[in-house]
Scaffold this motif. Structure first.
Motif, PDB file in Angstrom:
ATOM      1  N   ALA A 145      -5.605   1.112  -7.729  1.00  0.00           N
ATOM      2  CA  ALA A 145      -4.610   1.647  -8.651  1.00  0.00           C
ATOM      3  C   ALA A 145      -3.190   1.206  -8.331  1.00  0.00           C
ATOM      4  N   ALA A 146      -2.880   1.060  -7.036  1.00  0.00           N
ATOM      5  CA  ALA A 146      -1.518   0.713  -6.638  1.00  0.00           C
ATOM      6  C   ALA A 146      -1.320  -0.780  -6.407  1.00  0.00           C
TER       7      ALA A 146
ATOM      8  N   ASN B 195      -7.488   3.835  -3.110  1.00  0.00           N
ATOM      9  CA  ASN B 195      -7.470   4.666  -4.312  1.00  0.00           C
ATOM     10  C   ASN B 195      -7.397   6.150  -3.969  1.00  0.00           C
TER      11      ASN B 195
ATOM     12  N   GLY C  22      -3.794   6.663  -2.897  1.00  0.00           N
ATOM     13  CA  GLY C  22      -2.761   6.231  -3.825  1.00  0.00           C
ATOM     14  C   GLY C  22      -1.872   5.137  -3.273  1.00  0.00           C
TER      15      GLY C  22
ATOM     16  N   ALA D  91     -10.132  -3.051  -8.898  1.00  0.00           N
ATOM     17  CA  ALA D  91      -8.927  -2.464  -9.484  1.00  0.00           C
ATOM     18  C   ALA D  91      -8.283  -1.344  -8.676  1.00  0.00           C
TER      19      ALA D  91
END
Length: 284
Positions: free
Chosen positions: A201-202, A165, A168, A199
């Motif tokens: 993000a990518a 996260n 990214g 979770a």
């Protein structure tokens, strides 16, 4: 809590500095630079020790200025110690969230690096250790984490999601096909369920390798932004904590930044058939 970065003026040290400062800036945390004057110099005379101290102060001031240039709003401090470098960093690490060192060791299997300092620090530090090689160029993608089915391994998955996260990048769950098919499938499914709960993000992907676990992760370290591996520890253990074969082989053959995450060794409730290679002391 801050990021502790071991510095000594070498090219490897600069790799650690650059990586550690960027990591701290992304995490919005403080930075502590630590220069350790090796106490083997205690055998020299007082004038020589004074000269070593002056040289250390000049070096530390230069590295401090460089770190502050790239740190953004993250505060940076620097300190000088005298003692065995890896023992000293391991002792200081308990007051930080992460300790970072550089290494010249970038190799292939059965090649380089017996006695690499990354192994020494990873075997002693009570907090995660990042080992950053001098040469880690090329296009990189994803944060890889080794999945072996070890009880308590969730700590490595959580750390990998956090790093994914921050950068990214997608999370890549890596597993060796040399593990038992049934137990291996259970471990990767469990890791994916945990990762998806957190979770990233990518997103999350999986990769199964035909190579042994340590080799598979070493190969991934040449492609990934960061490669994460867990290291079981035992409650009440102090000082040196033996590394397992997988972690040792990865650190001896890394081709990019590696994060070693300690976690408490727990009794497993999985199948009695082992899904990871047995723990053994690293020969350094």
């Amino acid at each position: 809590m801050s990021v502790l970065i071991g510095i000594d003026g070498s090219i490897a040290s600069r790799a650690a500095l650059d990586w550690g400062v960027a990591r701290a800036r992304a995490a919005r945390t403080g930075i502590t630079l630590r220069y350790v004057v090796d106490d083997e110099w205690g055998a020299v005379g007082a004038s020589a020790r004074a000269e070593l101290r002056r040289n250390a102060e000049v070096l530390v001031q230069h590295e401090l200025e460089l770190a502050r240039e790239g740190a953004g709003s993250s505060p940076v401090t620097a300190q000088i110690s005298v003692g065995p470098p890896m023992l000293t960093l391991a002792a200081e690490a308990r007051d930080h969230e992460l300790v970072v060192i550089g290494t010249h060791k970038v190799g292939v299997f059965h090649g380089l690096a017996l006695g690499a300092r990354g192994l020494q620090l990873a075997a002693m530090s009570p907090v995660p250790v990042a080992v950053v090689p001098v040469s880690s160029g090329g296009r990189r993608h994803g944060v890889a984490v080794g999945i072996g089915g070890e009880a308590g391994e969730d700590a490595a998955v959580r750390a990998a999601v956090d790093e994914a996260n921050r950068s990214g990048e997608p999370l890549v769950l890596v597993q060796s096909s040399t593990s038992s098919v049934l137990a291996g499938a259970h471990a990767i499914s469990r890791a994916r369920a945990l990762a998806e709960t957190l979770a990233p993000a990518a997103g999350v992907t999986e990769q199964r390798s035909s190579a042994a676990a340590g080799e598979a992760l070493a190969i991934m370290s040449g492609q990934s932004v960061l490669t994460v591996v867990g290291r079981p520890t035992h409650p009440g253990a102090h000082g040196f904590r033996p590394l397992g074969r997988v972690t040792s082989e990865l650190l001896l053959n890394l081709r990019g930044p590696v994060l070693v995450v300690p976690f408490p060794a727990l009794p497993t409730t999985e199948s009695p058939e082992r899904t990871t290679e047995p723990e053994r002391s690293a020969e350094t």
